[in-house]
Design a protein around this motif. Structure first.
Motif, short mmCIF file in Angstrom:
data_model
loop_
_atom_site.label_atom_id
_atom_site.label_comp_id
_atom_site.label_asym_id
_atom_site.label_seq_id
_atom_site.Cartn_x
_atom_site.Cartn_y
_atom_site.Cartn_z
N ALA A 61 10.16 8.55 2.16
CA ALA A 61 9.60 7.47 2.96
C ALA A 61 9.84 6.15 2.26
O ALA A 61 9.75 6.05 1.03
CB ALA A 61 8.11 7.68 3.21
N LEU A 62 10.15 5.13 3.05
CA LEU A 62 10.36 3.78 2.54
C LEU A 62 9.35 2.86 3.21
O LEU A 62 9.25 2.85 4.44
CB LEU A 62 11.79 3.32 2.85
CG LEU A 62 12.21 1.94 2.34
CD1 LEU A 62 12.31 1.94 0.82
CD2 LEU A 62 13.54 1.54 2.96
N LYS A 119 3.74 -0.67 5.07
CA LYS A 119 4.17 -0.24 6.40
C LYS A 119 5.45 0.58 6.29
O LYS A 119 6.42 0.15 5.70
CB LYS A 119 4.41 -1.45 7.30
CG LYS A 119 4.91 -1.08 8.70
CD LYS A 119 5.21 -2.32 9.53
CE LYS A 119 5.74 -1.95 10.90
NZ LYS A 119 6.09 -3.16 11.71
N THR A 120 5.45 1.78 6.88
CA THR A 120 6.63 2.65 6.84
C THR A 120 7.75 2.05 7.70
O THR A 120 7.56 1.80 8.89
CB THR A 120 6.29 4.05 7.36
OG1 THR A 120 5.28 4.64 6.53
CG2 THR A 120 7.53 4.95 7.33
N MET A 135 14.52 -3.70 7.02
CA MET A 135 14.51 -3.90 5.58
C MET A 135 14.54 -5.39 5.26
O MET A 135 15.42 -6.12 5.72
CB MET A 135 15.73 -3.22 4.94
CG MET A 135 15.74 -3.29 3.42
SD MET A 135 14.45 -2.26 2.70
CE MET A 135 14.57 -2.77 0.98
N PRO A 136 13.54 -5.90 4.51
CA PRO A 136 13.55 -7.34 4.18
C PRO A 136 14.73 -7.71 3.29
O PRO A 136 15.20 -6.89 2.49
CB PRO A 136 12.22 -7.52 3.43
CG PRO A 136 11.90 -6.18 2.87
CD PRO A 136 12.40 -5.20 3.89
N VAL A 159 6.53 -12.55 -0.78
CA VAL A 159 6.63 -11.42 -1.71
C VAL A 159 6.56 -10.10 -0.93
O VAL A 159 5.70 -9.93 -0.06
CB VAL A 159 5.49 -11.47 -2.75
CG1 VAL A 159 5.56 -10.24 -3.65
CG2 VAL A 159 5.59 -12.74 -3.58
N HIS A 160 7.49 -9.21 -1.24
CA HIS A 160 7.50 -7.88 -0.63
C HIS A 160 7.40 -6.82 -1.72
O HIS A 160 8.07 -6.91 -2.75
CB HIS A 160 8.80 -7.65 0.15
CG HIS A 160 8.94 -8.51 1.35
ND1 HIS A 160 8.58 -8.10 2.63
CD2 HIS A 160 9.42 -9.78 1.48
CE1 HIS A 160 8.83 -9.07 3.49
NE2 HIS A 160 9.35 -10.10 2.82
N GLU A 161 6.55 -5.84 -1.49
CA GLU A 161 6.50 -4.68 -2.36
C GLU A 161 7.08 -3.50 -1.59
O GLU A 161 6.51 -3.04 -0.60
CB GLU A 161 5.06 -4.37 -2.81
CG GLU A 161 4.57 -5.32 -3.89
CD GLU A 161 3.35 -4.77 -4.63
OE1 GLU A 161 2.79 -3.75 -4.17
OE2 GLU A 161 2.98 -5.36 -5.65
N ILE A 162 8.24 -3.05 -2.03
CA ILE A 162 8.94 -1.95 -1.39
C ILE A 162 8.65 -0.68 -2.18
O ILE A 162 8.94 -0.60 -3.37
CB ILE A 162 10.45 -2.19 -1.34
CG1 ILE A 162 10.77 -3.57 -0.75
CG2 ILE A 162 11.15 -1.08 -0.58
CD1 ILE A 162 10.35 -3.73 0.68
#
Length: 420
Positions: free
Chosen positions: A62-63, A68-69, A209-210, A251-254
């Motif tokens: 899962a990504l 949020k998936t 995908m950001p 900011v994104h946390e992947i």
């Protein structure tokens, strides 16, 4: 179990994450840590590919972006070594928001495939039993030893971050975690570069995908593994949290989560799909595994292709080549090669425009032969002829460097049967 290109990219990164996570699972006091983990992975690969009668391999990934998936994938593969049969069920959500599912089945004589977008069952039947490994051992590949050395070098002091728990039934649970400050700067730099390259290209239009453009780094990695009393890996879980900013500074946390489980050892049942009442398209695959062509006499006859030149910025047909096979079996081939030109293009004719040849077909080469001939002027000609039972064509090549085709005249080596 095969993945689409973008999914494969994520799987590759996930595998890297798992390697990074599991290399942190090491016991500094004895072999019961890192080395034991490696031994367990190797033993699992050996047992599943060579020892177990049957087993199930369950892979989930899962990504997520800020919780949020945005993509997931699940692949369940069932393998029966005794029957040389396998079954695969795949479901997933792509980065473009598309849902997918597919199912496949394979045994010695049959392959069946279907997907959610097409309810048709496509069947390929083989006239002879195939000799294929249903599950291969990656540690027997040529590059495996070198990759292991690279992994050992990268681990370094990461072996110190470990908790090893011995359970009452003889199994072991290994867990470990790494924070940003514990992850080597080289690994972080490589991860940052790979993420920017993979997810910021034109191919990501419409993707959820950001686009991370700066301050990209691996924030945290955790991993856990369970080893049964026999030393075989039952499951391995890896999670990585990546941080970065997009072009707007958000900011994104992947997070990438992956779980692999080996289960139902020696009790897995592989089932052939029930096709009653289903739409079926069947194909019988011809067998080309033998070293000899079946019924080689079918190639006796004429084969042709066009002679083409470039003139005034266009391709123009100026003549025709004819390959007349006069003798053919699985040991010898003989024939005549000739060229005819349209009126006004006769000047393209040369000593190579008419040849006779005879050759012995190479042993175990299935319709492949090198030949020698002589031109009208006495020059020796060397070439190769190959008969393709797959599509009924013949490939005919002239190797001489002073042939007119070496000087730019276009030569199509593939000749089709003249069926008119």
């Amino acid at each position: 179990m095969k993945f689409k290109k973008k999914t494969a990219t994520l799987v590759s990164f996930t595998v890297g994450t798992l390697l990074l996570a599991t290399t942190a699972l090491a016991d500094i006091t004895s072999k019961s840590g890192y080395e034991e983990l490696k031994d367990s992975i190797k033993l699992t690969a050996e047992q599943t590919s060579e020892k177990y009668d049957s087993f199930t391999l369950d892979f989930s990934m899962a990504l997520k972006d800020n919780g949020k998936t945005i993509m997931n994938n699940n692949e369940i593969g069932k393998f029966d070594r005794k029957k040389s049969a396998s079954e695969s069920i795949s479901t997933g959500l792509s980065l473009n928001g598309d849902k997918s599912s597919s199912q496949s089945y394979s045994d010695k004589t049959t392959v069946i495939h279907t997907s959610a977008g097409d309810q048709t069952y496509y069947i390929t039947e083989y006239t002879k039993e195939r000799k294929e490994e249903i599950f291969s051992n990656p540690f027997k590949e040529e590059e495996a030893e070198d990759l292991e050395k690279i992994a050992d070098a990268l681990v370094g002091s990461l072996k110190d971050h470990v908790v090893v728990a011995e359970n009452s039934d003889g199994s072991k649970t290994l867990t470990g975690s790494l924070t940003e400050v514990q992850i080597p700067s080289l690994i972080n730099a490589v991860a940052s570069f790979q993420l920017k390259q993979e997810f910021n290209g034109n191919g990501n239009q419409g993707s959820s995908m950001p686009h991370l453009t700066k301050d990209v780094f691996v924030k945290e990695v955790t991993g856990s593994a369970k080893v049964n009393p026999d030393g075989v890996m039952e499951s391995i879980l890896g999670t990585a949290i990546l941080s970065g900013k997009d072009e707007q500074g958000t900011v994104h946390e992947i997070s990438i989560e992956a779980l692999i489980k080996v289960k139902d050892i020696n009790s897995t049942e592989v089932s052939k799909p029930n096709l009653e009442g289903k739409k079926v398209i069947k194909n019988v695959a011809k067998d080309y595994s033998d070293s000899e062509i079946s019924n080689p006499e079918k190639f006796i006859g004429k084969f042709k292709n066009d002679i083409v030149i470039e003139k005034d910025g266009k391709f123009v047909k100026v003549g025709e080549r004819t390959l007349d096979i006069t003798k053919m079996d699985n040991k010898n081939v003989a024939g005549r090669y000739s060229e005819t030109f349209k009126q006004g293009f006769e000047n393209y004719a040369s000593d190579f425009s008419e040849l006779t040849f005879a050759a012995q077909i190479e042993k175990d080469q299935r319709g492949n032969a090198d030949f020698e001939s002589t031109t009208k002027s006495g020059e020796k000609v060397r070439g190769n002829i190959y008969f393709s039972e797959y599509d009924g064509k013949v490939n005919f090549n002239i190797h001489n460097m002073n042939s007119p085709y070496a000087g730019g005249l276009m030569f199509d080596a593939s000749f089709s049967p003249d069926l008119d």
